[in-house]
Design an enzyme around this catalytic site. Structure first.
Site, PDB file in Angstrom:
ATOM      1  N   ASP A   1     -15.264   1.563   6.601  1.00  0.00           N
ATOM      2  CA  ASP A   1     -14.280   2.565   6.182  1.00  0.00           C
ATOM      3  C   ASP A   1     -14.848   3.464   5.085  1.00  0.00           C
ATOM      4  O   ASP A   1     -14.667   4.675   5.123  1.00  0.00           O
ATOM      5  CB  ASP A   1     -12.991   1.904   5.689  1.00  0.00           C
ATOM      6  CG  ASP A   1     -12.021   2.955   5.156  1.00  0.00           C
ATOM      7  OD1 ASP A   1     -11.638   3.838   5.947  1.00  0.00           O
ATOM      8  OD2 ASP A   1     -11.707   2.937   3.960  1.00  0.00           O
TER       9      ASP A   1
ATOM     10  N   LYS B   1      -8.524  -2.038   5.592  1.00  0.00           N
ATOM     11  CA  LYS B   1      -8.635  -2.618   4.247  1.00  0.00           C
ATOM     12  C   LYS B   1      -7.535  -3.659   4.014  1.00  0.00           C
ATOM     13  O   LYS B   1      -7.773  -4.683   3.380  1.00  0.00           O
ATOM     14  CB  LYS B   1      -8.569  -1.502   3.196  1.00  0.00           C
ATOM     15  CG  LYS B   1      -9.852  -0.666   3.182  1.00  0.00           C
ATOM     16  CD  LYS B   1      -9.757   0.563   2.298  1.00  0.00           C
ATOM     17  CE  LYS B   1      -8.959   1.669   2.928  1.00  0.00           C
ATOM     18  NZ  LYS B   1      -9.122   2.990   2.380  1.00  0.00           N
TER      19      LYS B   1
ATOM     20  N   SER C   1      -8.069   3.408   8.860  1.00  0.00           N
ATOM     21  CA  SER C   1      -8.710   3.342   7.546  1.00  0.00           C
ATOM     22  C   SER C   1      -7.882   2.478   6.600  1.00  0.00           C
ATOM     23  O   SER C   1      -8.385   1.533   5.972  1.00  0.00           O
ATOM     24  CB  SER C   1      -8.853   4.773   6.995  1.00  0.00           C
ATOM     25  OG  SER C   1      -9.133   4.771   5.620  1.00  0.00           O
TER      26      SER C   1
ATOM     27  N   ARG D   1     -15.711  11.736   7.081  1.00  0.00           N
ATOM     28  CA  ARG D   1     -14.498  12.486   7.463  1.00  0.00           C
ATOM     29  C   ARG D   1     -14.199  13.575   6.447  1.00  0.00           C
ATOM     30  O   ARG D   1     -13.800  14.693   6.807  1.00  0.00           O
ATOM     31  CB  ARG D   1     -13.297  11.526   7.566  1.00  0.00           C
ATOM     32  CG  ARG D   1     -13.337  10.654   8.809  1.00  0.00           C
ATOM     33  CD  ARG D   1     -12.344   9.514   8.700  1.00  0.00           C
ATOM     34  NE  ARG D   1     -10.994   9.988   8.485  1.00  0.00           N
ATOM     35  CZ  ARG D   1     -10.025   9.287   7.860  1.00  0.00           C
ATOM     36  NH1 ARG D   1     -10.294   8.076   7.400  1.00  0.00           N
ATOM     37  NH2 ARG D   1      -8.828   9.789   7.714  1.00  0.00           N
TER      38      ARG D   1
ATOM     39  N   HIS E   1       0.838  -1.198   0.000  1.00  0.00           N
ATOM     40  CA  HIS E   1       0.000   0.000   0.000  1.00  0.00           C
ATOM     41  C   HIS E   1       0.871   1.245   0.000  1.00  0.00           C
ATOM     42  O   HIS E   1       1.875   1.313   0.700  1.00  0.00           O
ATOM     43  CB  HIS E   1      -0.889   0.012   1.250  1.00  0.00           C
ATOM     44  CG  HIS E   1      -1.813   1.188   1.280  1.00  0.00           C
ATOM     45  ND1 HIS E   1      -3.013   1.191   0.605  1.00  0.00           N
ATOM     46  CD2 HIS E   1      -1.700   2.399   1.859  1.00  0.00           C
ATOM     47  CE1 HIS E   1      -3.599   2.363   0.773  1.00  0.00           C
ATOM     48  NE2 HIS E   1      -2.824   3.114   1.534  1.00  0.00           N
TER      49      HIS E   1
HETATM   50  N1  URA Z   1      -6.075   6.525   2.522  1.00  0.00           N
HETATM   51  C1  URA Z   1      -7.053   5.829   3.113  1.00  0.00           C
HETATM   52  O1  URA Z   1      -7.433   4.757   2.664  1.00  0.00           O
HETATM   53  N2  URA Z   1      -7.609   6.337   4.223  1.00  0.00           N
HETATM   54  C2  URA Z   1      -7.244   7.503   4.769  1.00  0.00           C
HETATM   55  O2  URA Z   1      -7.785   7.884   5.782  1.00  0.00           O
HETATM   56  C3  URA Z   1      -6.212   8.223   4.133  1.00  0.00           C
HETATM   57  C4  URA Z   1      -5.643   7.699   3.004  1.00  0.00           C
END
Ligand code: URA
Length: 433
Positions: free
Chosen positions: A162, A188, A184, A169, A83
């Site tokens: 999320d 995932k 967040s 948010r 990621h």
């Molecule tokens: N990427 C995400 O998936 N979540 C966040 O809060 C910030 C960047």
């Protein structure tokens, strides 16, 4: 049930720590629609102002991860996920994932589309006609087993909490909050099922985290969450003041990724891909020196390129593009941004380059918008290089002049020249594990 929500908001407002059960009440209640936006907004702001303890952040992440389906990668060997917190010109996934497959790892991964000034892997791959991110679960797993690489779009059923929380948010000024970002991203990653996770935390003008300290904090939090959940997680902190490599824009980035897979890529991009591959192998206990030699070899001996070709073909793409790059639809319009005076390139602001690609039509402001894969920006010079007055520094690839004026303005503003060469900045700023 909603009667206790004000008590939970009050608890966070007063700086106290939630239990896992309390977080389930809040987060799962919100995901189901039982807790309204106004209460969740108040709670998010309380978290923003008061922060969260380490265990609490880990619990929040698990609750979010378990709010939907958990991807079962079953008995696939050595599963690795990667990621990046989002950058400009960041085509590392296109290179790293076939490298990992060539190294005997299994990458069964979900990737995103670009939003605002950052690109997305799925959009980039769609520059190759026929390539699709829509695979049935069985094909996804079979392909991952056979080739070592399968890539699909983000499933709506993966960590749905999320998705809802992120949207809230976004409109309540609570995005840039460390425990919320860490939970967040990691919710995932945990729901996606891979055993090893490498994180590329971007720091600088084009990134979420503007300073190295903030980036370190985020990396530490994510590594701790993953480790608590029993995964092998490592992070590198990388500079995102300047775009990675020379190309920004979908087709252009795939072209640069292919050059890198042939062992002819720019140094910064190549080194970052090698470093991330080393982290993935080292997380599993491999000696770092041996891992580095093996990772580099995949770019020299054609094995990573072969994995990429097989992966493109398996997902419906025209694999002849891999070997005949003249087939790519690159926008025919060209315009250069030149140096107003002689000197050295001191900076090329990543955010400006990302926004330029966006106004040229290569990105989207809103989910679902169509994009032009062929437009983009090429960095003819990188920071530290000498340039004479009037020489081109940046090249714009445009379609019929769309967005050209705005892109030229953004790039001109984002370019800084200096009388002396700036001190070279390392690309990899730190590692966290
Ligand atoms: N990427 C995400 O998936 N979540 C966040 O809060 C910030 C960047």
């Amino acid at each position: 049930m909603t009667a206790i929500i004000p008590d939970l908001i009050r608890k966070k407002r007063d700086g106290l720590e939630h239990t896992r059960e309390e977080l389930e009440t809040l987060v799962l209640g919100y995901t189901r629609g039982d807790v309204p936006d106004y209460q969740m907004s108040a709670w998010l702001m309380a978290v923003f102002l008061r922060g969260m303890a380490e265990q609490e952040t880990a619990d929040l992440t698990m609750v979010m991860a378990e709010s939907g389906d958990l991807m079962n990668l079953g008995d696939l060997p050595r599963t690795v996920d990667k990621h990046s917190t989002g950058g400009v010109g960041d085509k590392t996934s296109l290179i790293l994932t076939p490298m990992l497959a060539a190294l005997g790892q299994t990458v069964a991964k979900m990737s995103g589309r670009g939003l605002a000034h950052t690109g997305g892997t799925i959009d980039k791959l769609e520059s190759i006609p026929g390539w699709t991110s829509e695979l049935e679960e069985e094909q996804f797993l079979t392909q991952a087993r056979e080739i070592g690489l399968a890539l699909v779009g983000q499933s709506r059923d993966l960590a749905p909490a999320d998705g809802k929380l992120y949207a809230l948010r976004d409109v309540t000024a609570t995005v840039d909050c460390l425990p919320l970002i860490a939970s967040s991203i990691m919710s995932k990653k945990l729901a996606s099922g891979a055993h090893t996770v490498v994180l590329d935390v971007k720091v600088g003008a084009g990134a979420f985290m503007r300073t190295l300290d903030a980036g370190r904090g985020l990396a530490r939090a994510m590594v701790d969450i993953g480790t608590r959940a029993g995964r092998q997680v490592r992070a590198v902190l990388t500079d995102m003041d300047t775009p990675l490599g020379h190309m920004a824009g979908n087709s252009l980035e795939v072209l640069e990724a292919l050059a890198t897979l042939r062992g002819e890529g720019p140094t910064d991009l190549t080194e970052l891909c090698v470093a991330l591959a080393v982290e993935a192998l080292a997380a599993q206990g491999e000696d770092e020196t041996a891992a580095e030699a093996r990772a580099r070899a995949t770019l020299q001996d054609g094995s990573a390129l072969a994995k990429f070709r097989a992966f493109i073909a398996a997902q419906g793409g025209d694999a002849t593009y891999v070997d005949d790059v003249s087939k790519f639809d690159v926008a025919p319009g060209r315009a250069d941004v030149t140096a107003p005076e002689s000197g050295f390139v001191a900076g090329i602001d990543a955010l400006s380059v990302g926004r330029a690609v966006l106004v040229l039509g290569g990105g989207r402001e809103r989910k679902g918008e169509a994009i032009d894969h062929g437009v983009g920006v090429e960095l003819l010079r990188k920071p530290g290089e000498a340039v004479r007055a009037g020489e081109p520094v940046l090249r714009i690839y445009h379609r019929g002049g769309r967005g050209l004026d705005a892109a030229t303005r953004l790039l001109t503003e984002g370019l800084t020249l200096g009388a002396q060469a700036p001190a070279p900045e390392p690309l990899i700023l730190d590692r966290v594990f």
